[in-house]
Scaffold this motif. Sequence first.
Motif, PDB file in Angstrom:
ATOM      1  N   ARG A 764       1.015  -1.134   0.164  1.00 36.74           N
ATOM      2  CA  ARG A 764      -0.045   0.026   0.083  1.00 36.74           C
ATOM      3  C   ARG A 764       0.651   1.341   0.021  1.00 36.74           C
ATOM      4  NH1 ARG A 764      -4.290  -0.077   4.610  1.00 36.74           N
ATOM      5  NH2 ARG A 764      -4.637   2.185   3.723  1.00 36.74           N
ATOM      6  N   LEU A 765       1.821   1.331   0.694  1.00 32.12           N
ATOM      7  CA  LEU A 765       2.862   2.342   0.836  1.00 32.12           C
ATOM      8  C   LEU A 765       3.352   2.647  -0.574  1.00 32.12           C
ATOM      9  CD1 LEU A 765       4.650   4.514   2.233  1.00 32.12           C
ATOM     10  CD2 LEU A 765       6.315   2.621   2.364  1.00 32.12           C
ATOM     11  N   ARG A 766       3.773   1.638  -1.359  1.00 30.49           N
ATOM     12  CA  ARG A 766       4.202   1.768  -2.665  1.00 30.49           C
ATOM     13  C   ARG A 766       3.053   2.415  -3.606  1.00 30.49           C
ATOM     14  NH1 ARG A 766       8.879  -0.321  -4.856  1.00 30.49           N
ATOM     15  NH2 ARG A 766       9.217  -1.808  -3.047  1.00 30.49           N
ATOM     16  N   MET A 767       2.076   1.929  -3.366  1.00 34.52           N
ATOM     17  CA  MET A 767       0.663   2.466  -4.327  1.00 34.52           C
ATOM     18  C   MET A 767       0.728   3.806  -3.649  1.00 34.52           C
ATOM     19  SD  MET A 767      -1.441  -0.824  -4.179  1.00 34.52           S
ATOM     20  CE  MET A 767      -3.015  -0.129  -4.748  1.00 34.52           C
ATOM     21  N   ALA A 768       0.693   4.404  -2.773  1.00 32.55           N
ATOM     22  CA  ALA A 768       0.243   5.645  -2.244  1.00 32.55           C
ATOM     23  C   ALA A 768       1.498   6.671  -2.704  1.00 32.55           C
ATOM     24  CB  ALA A 768       0.404   5.750  -0.640  1.00 32.55           C
ATOM     25  N   LEU A 769       2.764   6.343  -2.648  1.00 31.89           N
ATOM     26  CA  LEU A 769       3.936   6.940  -3.322  1.00 31.89           C
ATOM     27  C   LEU A 769       3.592   7.096  -4.783  1.00 31.89           C
ATOM     28  CD1 LEU A 769       6.758   5.462  -1.326  1.00 31.89           C
ATOM     29  CD2 LEU A 769       5.820   7.672  -0.945  1.00 31.89           C
ATOM     30  N   THR A 770       3.419   6.196  -5.422  1.00 34.16           N
ATOM     31  CA  THR A 770       3.143   5.983  -6.719  1.00 34.16           C
ATOM     32  C   THR A 770       1.840   7.163  -7.196  1.00 34.16           C
ATOM     33  OG1 THR A 770       3.669   3.786  -6.911  1.00 34.16           O
ATOM     34  CG2 THR A 770       2.699   4.992  -9.045  1.00 34.16           C
ATOM     35  N   ARG A 771       0.817   7.138  -6.416  1.00 35.26           N
ATOM     36  CA  ARG A 771      -0.039   8.183  -6.609  1.00 35.26           C
ATOM     37  C   ARG A 771       0.270   9.393  -6.191  1.00 35.26           C
ATOM     38  NH1 ARG A 771      -3.846   9.291  -2.175  1.00 35.26           N
ATOM     39  NH2 ARG A 771      -2.681   9.284  -1.383  1.00 35.26           N
ATOM     40  N   ILE A 772       1.139   9.890  -5.318  1.00 39.09           N
ATOM     41  CA  ILE A 772       1.814  11.112  -4.849  1.00 39.09           C
ATOM     42  C   ILE A 772       2.421  11.812  -6.023  1.00 39.09           C
ATOM     43  CG2 ILE A 772       2.921  12.520  -3.292  1.00 39.09           C
ATOM     44  CD1 ILE A 772       1.727  10.438  -1.252  1.00 39.09           C
ATOM     45  N   GLU A 773       3.083  10.776  -6.500  1.00 40.22           N
ATOM     46  CA  GLU A 773       4.291  11.218  -7.612  1.00 40.22           C
ATOM     47  C   GLU A 773       3.489  11.764  -8.646  1.00 40.22           C
ATOM     48  OE1 GLU A 773       8.426   9.356  -8.430  1.00 40.22           O
ATOM     49  OE2 GLU A 773       6.946   7.594  -7.943  1.00 40.22           O
ATOM     50  N   ARG A 774       2.129  11.224  -8.962  1.00 38.71           N
ATOM     51  CA  ARG A 774       1.187  11.731 -10.091  1.00 38.71           C
ATOM     52  C   ARG A 774       0.534  13.026  -9.997  1.00 38.71           C
ATOM     53  NH1 ARG A 774      -0.219   6.240 -10.755  1.00 38.71           N
ATOM     54  NH2 ARG A 774      -2.230   6.933  -9.779  1.00 38.71           N
ATOM     55  N   GLN A 775       0.485  13.416  -8.655  1.00 35.80           N
ATOM     56  CA  GLN A 775      -0.141  14.547  -8.191  1.00 35.80           C
ATOM     57  C   GLN A 775       0.609  15.846  -8.140  1.00 35.80           C
ATOM     58  OE1 GLN A 775      -1.701  12.825  -4.348  1.00 35.80           O
ATOM     59  NE2 GLN A 775      -3.659  12.997  -4.987  1.00 35.80           N
ATOM     60  N   THR A 776       0.075  16.881  -8.180  1.00 40.04           N
ATOM     61  CA  THR A 776       0.563  18.284  -7.933  1.00 40.04           C
ATOM     62  C   THR A 776       0.604  18.547  -6.502  1.00 40.04           C
ATOM     63  OG1 THR A 776      -0.517  18.996 -10.088  1.00 40.04           O
ATOM     64  CG2 THR A 776       0.564  20.778  -8.732  1.00 40.04           C
ATOM     65  N   ILE A 777       1.973  18.963  -6.286  1.00 46.65           N
ATOM     66  CA  ILE A 777       2.303  18.945  -4.667  1.00 46.65           C
ATOM     67  C   ILE A 777       1.796  20.506  -4.422  1.00 46.65           C
ATOM     68  CG2 ILE A 777       3.650  19.030  -2.950  1.00 46.65           C
ATOM     69  CD1 ILE A 777       4.985  16.409  -4.048  1.00 46.65           C
ATOM     70  N   VAL A 778       0.861  20.675  -3.489  1.00 46.60           N
ATOM     71  CA  VAL A 778       0.634  22.026  -2.998  1.00 46.60           C
ATOM     72  C   VAL A 778       1.236  22.297  -1.728  1.00 46.60           C
ATOM     73  CG1 VAL A 778      -1.164  23.822  -2.682  1.00 46.60           C
ATOM     74  CG2 VAL A 778      -1.561  22.062  -4.701  1.00 46.60           C
ATOM     75  N   TRP A 779       2.362  23.375  -1.640  1.00 48.76           N
ATOM     76  CA  TRP A 779       2.785  23.592  -0.395  1.00 48.76           C
ATOM     77  C   TRP A 779       2.192  25.001   0.020  1.00 48.76           C
ATOM     78  CZ3 TRP A 779       8.356  26.008   0.113  1.00 48.76           C
ATOM     79  CH2 TRP A 779       8.566  26.153   1.447  1.00 48.76           C
ATOM     80  N   LYS A 780       1.435  24.792   1.369  1.00 45.52           N
ATOM     81  CA  LYS A 780       0.894  26.137   1.957  1.00 45.52           C
ATOM     82  C   LYS A 780       1.688  26.595   3.136  1.00 45.52           C
ATOM     83  CE  LYS A 780      -2.690  27.048  -0.714  1.00 45.52           C
ATOM     84  NZ  LYS A 780      -2.693  28.270  -1.291  1.00 45.52           N
ATOM     85  N   GLU A 781       2.097  27.653   3.139  1.00 49.63           N
ATOM     86  CA  GLU A 781       2.848  28.524   4.260  1.00 49.63           C
ATOM     87  C   GLU A 781       1.964  28.962   5.183  1.00 49.63           C
ATOM     88  OE1 GLU A 781       7.215  29.525   3.671  1.00 49.63           O
ATOM     89  OE2 GLU A 781       6.224  29.804   1.681  1.00 49.63           O
ATOM     90  N   CYS A 782       1.481  28.446   6.016  1.00 48.03           N
ATOM     91  CA  CYS A 782       0.040  29.025   7.065  1.00 48.03           C
ATOM     92  C   CYS A 782       0.572  29.955   8.163  1.00 48.03           C
ATOM     93  CB  CYS A 782      -0.778  27.899   7.402  1.00 48.03           C
ATOM     94  SG  CYS A 782      -1.234  26.699   6.075  1.00 48.03           S
ATOM     95  N   SER A 783       0.052  30.697   8.738  1.00 51.22           N
ATOM     96  CA  SER A 783       0.288  31.739   9.827  1.00 51.22           C
ATOM     97  C   SER A 783      -0.103  30.739  10.980  1.00 51.22           C
ATOM     98  CB  SER A 783      -0.450  32.793   9.783  1.00 51.22           C
ATOM     99  OG  SER A 783      -1.608  32.741   9.893  1.00 51.22           O
ATOM    100  N   LYS A 784      -1.132  29.860  10.845  1.00 56.23           N
ATOM    101  CA  LYS A 784      -1.181  28.958  12.164  1.00 56.23           C
ATOM    102  C   LYS A 784      -1.892  27.863  11.679  1.00 56.23           C
ATOM    103  CE  LYS A 784      -5.533  31.461  12.045  1.00 56.23           C
ATOM    104  NZ  LYS A 784      -6.550  32.545  12.756  1.00 56.23           N
ATOM    105  N   ALA A 785      -2.059  26.901  12.874  1.00 53.69           N
ATOM    106  CA  ALA A 785      -2.702  25.570  12.539  1.00 53.69           C
ATOM    107  C   ALA A 785      -4.083  25.770  11.791  1.00 53.69           C
ATOM    108  CB  ALA A 785      -3.029  24.929  13.767  1.00 53.69           C
ATOM    109  N   THR A 786      -4.285  24.665  10.966  1.00 52.02           N
ATOM    110  CA  THR A 786      -5.557  24.530  10.135  1.00 52.02           C
ATOM    111  C   THR A 786      -6.548  23.576  10.791  1.00 52.02           C
ATOM    112  OG1 THR A 786      -4.726  22.732   8.732  1.00 52.02           O
ATOM    113  CG2 THR A 786      -4.226  25.222   8.058  1.00 52.02           C
ATOM    114  N   PRO A 787      -7.907  23.388  10.457  1.00 50.74           N
ATOM    115  CA  PRO A 787      -8.829  22.681  10.974  1.00 50.74           C
ATOM    116  C   PRO A 787      -8.288  21.062  10.571  1.00 50.74           C
ATOM    117  CG  PRO A 787     -10.035  24.349   9.922  1.00 50.74           C
ATOM    118  CD  PRO A 787      -8.824  24.601   9.595  1.00 50.74           C
TER     119      PRO A 787
END
Length: 819
Positions: A764-787
């Motif tokens: 499952r770990l291998r499949m999850a990493l393969t999926r993430i490699e295909r996705q666009t990674i969105v990095w959000k620098e937040c000012s505080k914790a989110t829900p």
Amino acid sequence: MNREELYQVAQNWFDQQNWKPFKFQKDTWKAFLQGKNGLLNAPTGSGKTYALWFPIVLNYIKKNPQYKTKHKKGLKAIWITPLRALSQEIRQSAERVTADLETQMTVGIRTGDTTAKERAGQKKQMPDLLITTPESLQLLLATKGYDKIFKDCSAIVVDEWHELLGTKRGVQMELALSRLKTISKDLRIWGISATIGNLDQAREVLLGPQTEALENSVMIRANIKKKIKVKSIIPKKMETFPWRGHLGLHLLEDVVPIINNSKTTLLFTNTRSQCEIWFQKILEKHPEYAGEIAMHHGSINKETRLWVEQAIRNESLKAVVCTSSLDLGVDFAPVETVIQIGGPKGVARFLQRAGRSGHRPGKESVIHFLPTHAMELIEASALQVAVKDNAVEDRLPYLNSFDVLLQYLTTLAISDGFYPNAIFPEIKRTFCYQGITEDQWQWLLNFLVMGSQSLSSYDEYKKVEVEADGKFKVNNRGIAMRHRFQIGTIVGDATITVKYQTGGYIGSIEEYFISKLTRGDVFTFAGRNLEFIRIKGMQAHVRNSTKKTNKVPSWMGGRLSFSAQMSELLRQELYKAAANDLQGPELKSLKPIFDKQREESIVPTPAEFLIETFKTRDGYHHIFYPFEGRAVHEAMSSLLSYRISLLQPITVSLAFNDYGFEMLSDKPIDIQAVLDNDLFTTDYMLSDLQKSLNSNEMARRKFRDIAVISGMVFTGYPNKGIKMKHLQSNSQLLFDVFKDYEADNLLFQQAFTETFEHQLEEGRLRMALTRIERQTIVWKECSKATPFSFPIITDRLREKLSSEKLADRIKRMTRMLTK
């Protein structure tokens, strides 16, 4: 009688009960009487016991036309149940059929609860129909002359096969069946399974791949459409920063009207400690329920459990707070209402529990879902979809469990002995050992006779002798006795019996919880407040106490992780939220949380993978959201932190839940470097994982079980158990010896294979990493914790703070975040 006349006998019996046999029941009778093997896929409470007891008895009638006057003694059929608690119900069904059809067939039970006197009686004369467990069946194979017991057996039924599949008890069954097929020439093998994703494979594992048994087999499905209605209990005031701390107790008053409006309610919790706490709190707030509410979980003594099951049957209880101890077929009249507290983590488990209400063919089942924190409402929404689409998990079978095979070979060696050339082909025809090589087989035989290479100078590991004609046999009575005590594949943490000082037995608790108590400590167990006095032998002595306490035993089994199926469904629900497609009351009620999440960050779409970073007084938080379940996140967070440490020297502490994981450090991680260096790749995954995790430590824990199952470590005689720490140190010594001197030892290697395949779900770990490699990674620098990040952060805090301090700290954090 011919077949038609036999069917008529069954039909008449059903008519007398004013029942109508289902199509699946008739199909099963027909296939069985034609001499076929098979797998029957039927839900609990649909009449599956009659689908198979009937043809077994009809087959006997067919072979013995004078069955009413002349009785041919001897074992004719075996019914395997994974739970002892079910055996009484199965026996009642069987006796009803044998008595009403005027046969003189006897029905017997043989489990761990069977008295020595009954066993001795069975030794002289076996019942015609035997109900037993996988372990007790192995014990029968360990008796001298076992082939005579089984030679006329015409059927073996393995009930709840989905529960055994994917466990070592299932492997134990595969081996027993491989032997019985050879001894009993006329044997029909049948499995009964609730719905699982891989039913065809389940049949293949039961009957053996590429065997005659499989070729001559059928799959029968009971197409009984179960109507299931899921009603979520939605908090009136939705917290925008959800956390897991309160076990759902803030919704306790919403549960009371549900209990009051139905005859009997089952409240399912995921852990035994949660079960204890809910039971206490309901009684605290509603003392009027005293005597009308009970508790049921696997560590409570047998008498209490049986009393509770009986009380559910005769509807004398208003409510029972329970764990999965009531999941499996414990047969009682349907209860009216089921409440699931917290996410059940798997679709199959949820459907099983839902089926407890309206547990009759054609009745609608109603299950109420009570979230322990707001995010769990997304799970509730996902479960609604699962119920509609009937999406259920696969159960993955074990391969090459050499520990179970060694135990089995020793079992054969202590009964009549075995010739390797005769047994090897049987073993190779099972699913688990279809790939076993000649070299591995030779290694195992050497191991039985000499122990492993590095232990060859120690006599205690030499168990089996090779006689002049090549037969492998155990001739030492002490070895045989110790082996019989230890047959089985369930290795729990050592449990300690809890008793009153004056002598009454209350239940059993894992040793590691008791070891943390000092004299005078008060803890809650089995619905009582108990003061700890001392440990004597394997018993903890206690007395009742009136003091309040927040100590509740925690059991190691308490940390369930999402199944792959559940993770997939959950992501689909989140993607709906991302598209603002809020259907159903659950997602609609979460709108304030999604809105708040978007203020600081995003709700990710199917094409996006979200990373959030922010700083608090605790340090720099880096949060990743794969939505893959706790087990995968544990492995992925270790893997990623190891790969980051190669880029920049950094110390991180990890926290994870079913939604994502957090890396907390005293300086910021360069996320851009993480993205530029493609750290989510599956290349070198296994070797990085071994370096990142303390894989030695995890394998060492696995090895303890393997050492016990294979018989290298003895767990002690009944009531004189060997302390867990001794077991641990014995198996650790062996582990270290193999690591340093014999790395090719099959049992040592098996510990690593099981760690990666079963505990860390490497696939499952291998499949999850393969999926993430295909996705666009969105990095959000937040000012505080989110829900989304809040439940993960608070989970880390709870490891450090007591529950009161934690609640205060979270209130403060929530106030700051909602300013």
